[in-house]
Write an enzyme that holds these catalytic residues in place. Structure first.
Site, mmCIF file in Angstrom:
data_model
loop_
_atom_site.group_PDB
_atom_site.id
_atom_site.type_symbol
_atom_site.label_atom_id
_atom_site.label_comp_id
_atom_site.label_asym_id
_atom_site.label_seq_id
_atom_site.Cartn_x
_atom_site.Cartn_y
_atom_site.Cartn_z
ATOM 1 N N CYS A 1 40.039 82.468 9.951
ATOM 2 C CA CYS A 1 38.974 82.298 8.961
ATOM 3 C C CYS A 1 37.786 83.228 9.257
ATOM 4 O O CYS A 1 37.927 84.430 9.144
ATOM 5 C CB CYS A 1 38.550 80.837 8.858
ATOM 6 S SG CYS A 1 37.630 80.473 7.338
ATOM 7 N N HIS B 1 43.769 78.408 7.584
ATOM 8 C CA HIS B 1 43.613 77.587 8.786
ATOM 9 C C HIS B 1 44.978 77.056 9.221
ATOM 10 O O HIS B 1 45.454 76.052 8.685
ATOM 11 C CB HIS B 1 42.678 76.409 8.514
ATOM 12 C CG HIS B 1 41.252 76.794 8.366
ATOM 13 N ND1 HIS B 1 40.397 76.927 9.448
ATOM 14 C CD2 HIS B 1 40.519 77.096 7.272
ATOM 15 C CE1 HIS B 1 39.205 77.279 9.021
ATOM 16 N NE2 HIS B 1 39.250 77.401 7.703
ATOM 17 N N GLU C 1 45.716 75.459 11.855
ATOM 18 C CA GLU C 1 45.554 74.142 12.477
ATOM 19 C C GLU C 1 45.430 73.023 11.456
ATOM 20 O O GLU C 1 45.511 71.839 11.809
ATOM 21 C CB GLU C 1 44.332 74.147 13.413
ATOM 22 C CG GLU C 1 42.977 74.105 12.742
ATOM 23 C CD GLU C 1 42.514 75.416 12.129
ATOM 24 O OE1 GLU C 1 41.393 75.435 11.589
ATOM 25 O OE2 GLU C 1 43.262 76.414 12.211
#
Length: 209
Positions: free
Chosen positions: A79, A187, A189
């Site tokens: 990001c 992202h 995660e």
């Protein structure tokens, strides 16, 4: 052990939790010695480019990152960490790290989606990544997989560094870099199994390197 760069930009804890879930040793740190000893660096971030660069330059982490990349240390930018690897971001008129040649751009409110409706800014949601060339991060990941995005700016690196493209009002670069130096606008995660698979691939590359 992977070093999760701590530069007060947010999102480090989410990355650590994902790596903990995978059983991958990691540490959130700004300690140069810990970063130098790590097998690889994850450079995450949520926030504004200007604030992130101020923290990096005021702590000397900008020079440390450049040194580690030059020495061949694997790095994954996420990001904001993806955007400020480039030379410049118009967000806060920010001179960025300059590790990857290129700049950022902001989504224009004049852009429309596949139905002809104005896109929403920030771009927030799940989208596919079409690889422009082979990338170890995506080994074993179904090409139809979707990843989670939250951003108003997107990277525009030199053409030779574009690894993957996503459609949102226009085709934009969502993965850039080269072998051992990767950056993703989404992202991982927060992207479920495909995102965890990508993080596992990065950790495996670091171990082999």
């Amino acid at each position: 052990m992977l070093a999760i760069l701590d530069y007060k930009a947010g999102n480090q804890t989410s990355v650590r939790r994902a790596l903990d879930h995978l059983g991958i040793p990691c540490r959130i740190t700004a300690d140069p010695s810990v970063i130098a000893d790590a097998a690889g660096i994850i450079f995450p971030g949520v926030g504004a480019a200007g604030q992130a660069m101020h923290e990096l330059t005021s702590t000397g982490l900008d020079k440390l990152l450049a040194e580690q990349v030059a020495a061949g240390k694997p790095l994954l930018g996420i990001c904001v960490g993806c955007q400020i690897l480039l030379d410049y971001s118009p967000e806060n008129d920010t001179k960025a790290l300059g590790i990857v040649p290129g700049a950022c751009a902001m989504f224009s409110p004049s852009l429309t989606d596949e139905n002809g409706l104005p896109i929403r800014i920030p771009h927030m949601g799940w989208n596919k990544v079409a690889l422009s060339r082979p990338c170890e991060l995506f080994d074993g990941i179904d090409q139809e997989s979707e990843f989670y995005f939250v951003h108003s700016y997107y990277p525009v690196p030199e053409a030779g560094y574009v690894l993957g493209v996503t459609e949102y009002g226009l085709p934009f670069c969502s993965v850039h870099g080269r072998k051992g130096l990767w950056a993703v606008q989404f992202h991982p995660e927060k992207s479920g199994r495909p995102g965890l698979h990508l993080l596992r691939n990065f950790a495996a590359y670091c171990q082999e390197a």
